[in-house]
Scaffold this active site. Structure first.
Site, PDB file in Angstrom:
ATOM      1  N   TYR A  15      35.783 -59.088 -50.435  1.00 22.26           N
ATOM      2  CA  TYR A  15      35.778 -58.798 -51.873  1.00 22.26           C
ATOM      3  C   TYR A  15      36.050 -60.054 -52.698  1.00 22.26           C
ATOM      4  O   TYR A  15      36.992 -60.092 -53.488  1.00 22.26           O
ATOM      5  CB  TYR A  15      36.808 -57.703 -52.208  1.00 22.26           C
ATOM      6  N   TYR A 143      38.996 -43.784 -48.649  1.00 17.93           N
ATOM      7  CA  TYR A 143      38.313 -45.031 -48.255  1.00 17.93           C
ATOM      8  C   TYR A 143      37.772 -44.848 -46.843  1.00 17.93           C
ATOM      9  O   TYR A 143      38.510 -44.467 -45.935  1.00 17.93           O
ATOM     10  CB  TYR A 143      39.245 -46.252 -48.293  1.00 17.93           C
ATOM     11  N   ASP A 246      38.925 -39.106 -40.494  1.00 18.85           N
ATOM     12  CA  ASP A 246      38.835 -40.551 -40.319  1.00 18.85           C
ATOM     13  C   ASP A 246      40.246 -41.062 -40.017  1.00 18.85           C
ATOM     14  O   ASP A 246      41.072 -41.188 -40.924  1.00 18.85           O
ATOM     15  CB  ASP A 246      38.253 -41.167 -41.601  1.00 18.85           C
ATOM     16  N   LYS A 275      40.453 -49.893 -36.018  1.00 12.81           N
ATOM     17  CA  LYS A 275      41.589 -50.750 -36.365  1.00 12.81           C
ATOM     18  C   LYS A 275      42.559 -51.044 -35.210  1.00 12.81           C
ATOM     19  O   LYS A 275      42.327 -51.985 -34.483  1.00 12.81           O
ATOM     20  CB  LYS A 275      42.294 -50.183 -37.602  1.00 12.81           C
TER      21      LYS A 275
HETATM   22  C1  LIG Z   1      39.426 -49.845 -42.508  1.00 13.64           C
HETATM   23  C2  LIG Z   1      38.911 -48.459 -42.604  1.00 13.64           C
HETATM   24  C3  LIG Z   1      37.551 -48.158 -42.392  1.00 13.64           C
HETATM   25  C4  LIG Z   1      36.513 -49.232 -42.147  1.00 13.64           C
HETATM   26  O1  LIG Z   1      36.723 -49.927 -40.973  1.00 13.64           O
HETATM   27  P1  LIG Z   1      36.050 -51.394 -40.781  1.00 13.64           P
HETATM   28  O2  LIG Z   1      36.413 -51.773 -39.386  1.00 13.64           O
HETATM   29  O3  LIG Z   1      36.655 -52.278 -41.824  1.00 13.64           O
HETATM   30  O4  LIG Z   1      34.586 -51.222 -40.965  1.00 13.64           O
HETATM   31  C5  LIG Z   1      37.172 -46.836 -42.447  1.00 13.64           C
HETATM   32  N1  LIG Z   1      38.054 -45.859 -42.685  1.00 13.64           N
HETATM   33  C6  LIG Z   1      39.362 -46.097 -42.891  1.00 13.64           C
HETATM   34  C7  LIG Z   1      40.307 -44.951 -43.118  1.00 13.64           C
HETATM   35  C8  LIG Z   1      39.836 -47.405 -42.869  1.00 13.64           C
HETATM   36  O5  LIG Z   1      41.136 -47.652 -43.096  1.00 13.64           O
END
Ligand SMILES: *Cc1c(COP(=O)(O)O)cnc(C)c1O
Length: 434
Positions: A15, A143, A246, A275
């Protein structure tokens, strides 16, 4: 010497623009819970490199697992071939996640695993001959990543939907869940009621509901109650839509449970992890589904899941992930996280009375200080560095999610530095010294 001027002229950071408004700090190396800058300054890491480095950096077991796998087989294509690191990891993920999740797709990043989750949901409804179910229902302040699929279900303002209007598909957004992990509401709250009414109106065109369970991360660091998720599960069943969680940020212990969905005692139909999956060593993510979702998808045209990244199930990443999960499970992670939670509560709560601060909240190994005003991000980050710690505030949020095995003294210094940096930048307010 790190060539900072080359970086400024040629390289995009997250960003940012070129040249960037704020020059990045040159890092020489990492060392356990420290980031070592080129000039020798050592910063206590408060970010775990965005939720990832849960065992600190350079953990000898992770480094060894990587080195062994690099020597044996760094990478091999996954089309038509398979290997032990991927099979081991699939078995671990299936064992550790809620019981209904039985099938694994390995993706190369979180955003990609979210796109795969969306694609699975769409293909599932195609296979069930309801191809009109093409939209997603989600909540504000979410997000899910930066690829186009993930961006389309991320908060319309944070995700800057206006920039890409006409390109992004129009999905449905319910209000965000009310804040408060401990919020007590007996009847379904107004938040879940608004979501239910969107379902009533649009269920025949909705493929799935997608949400980050318990913690909305990059969209505002908001915590919400487990009952919301139980009600969501019931609604998804009643209205015949899939439920996607997610867990990319929340997975692997961060909220105090191995996966945040455990707080609600329910399972989604599809779940993404990423992550902390590799302990922050390399990129890797995965999308898990139930037996039913995979079976329906595979038994009807087109009969295959239409996705296959070049670096799918990279053996090195899988070997590191296997070791990171073993390391986590062998550690007293619940106690460690409870200790971090207690320290964050004790150290950050006094800021609640600060006139510039709107809210302080802590859950598991996540501590959040929400300021009343924006615009202090850069000065607070700079002040944090002066206090010998690394933070990366955004918007009105100053937050930390340290490694689970951080020493209690180091954690104390981190919290003290965080409070100090906030105090330096906001008006001087007498907060009790730690
Ligand atoms: C960081 C994140 C993503 C995206 O993951 P990237 O490895 O950066 O593409 C998707 N969902 C959540 C909840 C996240 O924290």
């Amino acid at each position: 010497m790190i060539n900072l001027s080359y970086d400024r002229q040629h390289i995009w950071h997250p960003y940012s623009c070129i040249p960037p408004k704020q020059t990045p700090l040159p890092v020489r190396e990492t060392d356990g819970h420290y980031i070592v800058l080129e000039d020798g300054r050592r910063l206590i890491d408060g970010m775990s490199s965005w939720w990832c480095a849960i065992h600190g950096y350079n953990h000898p077991r992770l480094v060894l697992a990587a080195a062994r796998q690099l020597k044996k087989m760094p990478h091999i294509m996954f089309g038509g071939l398979t290997h032990e690191p991927a099979i081991d990891l699939a078995e671990k993920l299936i064992t550790l996640t809620p019981a209904p999740l039985k099938k694994v797709f390995f993706a190369d990043s979180g955003s990609v695993s979210v796109d795969v989750a969306l694609k699975i949901a769409l293909q599932y409804w195609m296979a069930r001959r309801q191809p009109q179910k093409q939209r997603f229902l989600t909540v504000r302040h979410g997000y899910h990543g930066d690829t186009f699929g993930a961006m389309s279900i991320t908060d319309p303002e944070n995700g800057m939907h206006s920039l890409f209007s006409g390109v992004l598909p129009q999905h449905l957004f319910a209000p965000a869940p009310l804040m408060g992990f401990n919020l007590k509401i007996d009847e379904p709250g107004e938040d879940i009621q608004s979501l239910a009414s969107l379902l009533e109106q649009h269920a025949d065109e909705i493929a799935a509901i997608i949400i980050e369970p318990i913690v909305q991360g990059a969209g505002g660091m908001r915590f919400y109650r487990p009952t919301y998720l139980r009600q969501l599960r019931a609604l998804a069943d009643d209205f015949n839509v899939l439920l996607i969680f997610d867990e990319i940020a929340t997975g692997f212990g961060r909220t105090g449970k191995l996966f945040a969905t455990e707080w609600a005692g329910i399972s989604p139909d599809i779940m993404t992890v990423g992550k902390a999956l590799t302990g922050g060593m390399t990129t890797l993510a995965a999308t898990l589904t139930t037996e039913e979702v995979a079976f329906i998808l595979c038994s009807n045209p087109p009969g295959v899941l239409m996705h296959g990244p070049t670096f799918m199930a990279n053996p090195t990443a899988c070997a590191i992930a296997n070791e990171s999960i073993s390391l986590l499970l062998e550690s007293p992670w619940q106690e460690n996280i409870a200790q971090i939670e207690a320290a964050l509560n004790q150290g950050l709560t006094p800021l609640q009375k600060h006139p510039s601060i709107a809210d302080v909240r802590v859950l598991g190994a996540i501590g959040v200080v929400e300021l009343k005003d924006e615009g202090l991000t850069a000065p607070i980050q700079e002040a944090a560095v002066r206090h010998g710690i690394w933070l990366r505030p955004f918007g009105r949020l100053v937050y930390t999610m340290p490694a689970f095995n951080i020493k209690i003294e180091t954690l104390g210094q981190l919290i003290e530095g965080m409070v100090g940096a906030i105090q330096d930048v906001t008006e001087n307010f007498p907060v009790k010294q730690l």
